[in-house]
Design an enzyme around this catalytic site. Sequence first.
Site, PDB file in Angstrom:
ATOM      1  N   ILE A 150       0.833  -1.205   0.000  1.00 60.24           N
ATOM      2  CA  ILE A 150       0.000   0.000   0.000  1.00 60.24           C
ATOM      3  C   ILE A 150       0.867   1.255   0.000  1.00 60.24           C
ATOM      4  CG2 ILE A 150      -1.921  -1.115   1.206  1.00 60.24           C
ATOM      5  CD1 ILE A 150      -0.736   0.228   3.802  1.00 60.24           C
ATOM      6  N   HIS A 160      -4.532  -4.300  -2.211  1.00 60.29           N
ATOM      7  CA  HIS A 160      -4.913  -3.919  -0.850  1.00 60.29           C
ATOM      8  C   HIS A 160      -5.095  -2.418  -0.716  1.00 60.29           C
ATOM      9  CE1 HIS A 160      -3.035  -7.910   0.830  1.00 60.29           C
ATOM     10  NE2 HIS A 160      -4.047  -8.101   0.008  1.00 60.29           N
ATOM     11  N   CYS A 163     -14.144   9.405   1.426  1.00 61.82           N
ATOM     12  CA  CYS A 163     -15.328   9.503   2.279  1.00 61.82           C
ATOM     13  C   CYS A 163     -16.142   8.225   2.082  1.00 61.82           C
ATOM     14  CB  CYS A 163     -16.149  10.714   1.881  1.00 61.82           C
ATOM     15  SG  CYS A 163     -17.768  10.742   2.693  1.00 61.82           S
ATOM     16  N   CYS A 186     -19.931   9.563   0.586  1.00 60.79           N
ATOM     17  CA  CYS A 186     -20.153  10.121  -0.754  1.00 60.79           C
ATOM     18  C   CYS A 186     -19.036   9.757  -1.729  1.00 60.79           C
ATOM     19  CB  CYS A 186     -20.315  11.642  -0.695  1.00 60.79           C
ATOM     20  SG  CYS A 186     -18.777  12.536  -0.406  1.00 60.79           S
ATOM     21  N   CYS A 217     -15.731  14.252   6.235  1.00 58.15           N
ATOM     22  CA  CYS A 217     -15.853  14.811   4.885  1.00 58.15           C
ATOM     23  C   CYS A 217     -16.363  16.255   4.908  1.00 58.15           C
ATOM     24  CB  CYS A 217     -16.801  13.928   4.072  1.00 58.15           C
ATOM     25  SG  CYS A 217     -17.056  14.483   2.380  1.00 58.15           S
ATOM     26  N   SER A 231       6.819 -12.270  -1.844  1.00 55.42           N
ATOM     27  CA  SER A 231       5.559 -12.632  -1.199  1.00 55.42           C
ATOM     28  C   SER A 231       5.666 -14.067  -0.715  1.00 55.42           C
ATOM     29  CB  SER A 231       4.379 -12.514  -2.171  1.00 55.42           C
ATOM     30  OG  SER A 231       3.204 -13.000  -1.552  1.00 55.42           O
ATOM     31  N   ASN A 255      12.016 -14.976  -3.562  1.00 61.90           N
ATOM     32  CA  ASN A 255      11.638 -14.673  -2.179  1.00 61.90           C
ATOM     33  C   ASN A 255      12.793 -15.046  -1.261  1.00 61.90           C
ATOM     34  OD1 ASN A 255       9.576 -13.699  -0.408  1.00 61.90           O
ATOM     35  ND2 ASN A 255       9.213 -15.796   0.288  1.00 61.90           N
TER      36      ASN A 255
HETATM   37 ZN    ZN Z   1     -18.599  12.788   1.831  1.00 62.56          ZN
END
Ligand code: ZN
Length: 257
Positions: free
Chosen positions: A105, A123, A131, A134, A156, A197, A222
């Site tokens: 990430i 991931h 948010c 929305c 938000c 991995s 690995n």
């Molecule tokens: Zn929102």
Amino acid sequence: MEELIETVAEFIVCCSKIVVFTGAGASTESGIADFRSRGGIWDKYNPEGLSFQKFLANEDSREKYWQMSTEMYESLKKARPNPVHLAIAGLEALDRLDCVITQNIDGLHQRAGNSREKIIELHGTALSVSCLSCGRKYDRDEIQKRIRNGVKVPRCDDCGGLLKPDTISFGQAMPEMETTLAYERSFASEVFIVVGSSLVVQPAAHMPLRAKQGGAKLVIINRDPTPHDEYADVVINGSAGEIMEGILRKVQEKIGN
Ligand SMILES: [Zn+2]
């Protein structure tokens, strides 16, 4: 090891659809600890307490989540791409990369120079925030600034909904589009290279098998053996950075010739 590196380089030069799959081990040489390893973030914070369900359920959990996530993000921000990321970016520069599928990430593939459309993040990413009501997206740094200024659980601006980093939490569904795409690309690949991995977490563990079913040559690079080594055409255990650097150098030589 030289011979194995040579074999992988030949695969890359001879085939066109090359998919690289990266796990935590691809980023350890950037100083990012595997969250699951000893001393990793899950030693300090109980992942159960940070599940998506808890995040939705109460303000205390959300506050704890943002504390953990802020700590994690600060360490990610300091990290720089390492030879693994640079070699994969090098493959794209040579037009030898179909895509990179990652469990990480940290955004380091993009920072190393891979284009956004070549990266499938299974991931999610720590670099943005959304948010949950929305869907409005925010830059992570903007939200971290609010936290530094004392906000404990950011909300938000448009709708007051809960903001959460775009990473997949425990108990949260995998991103459907990315997962489907990753399976498709794995199946269609001609060479599938796993880097760093341990192939124990799903759906990661399935992708190399999917590639194999589609007829790909499977390469596993690995530090330690994985449960899928027996299906691989080539297994190289060692420093992922050194190995990937070696492979890229060989590919460059071969293409140059
Ligand atoms: Zn929102």
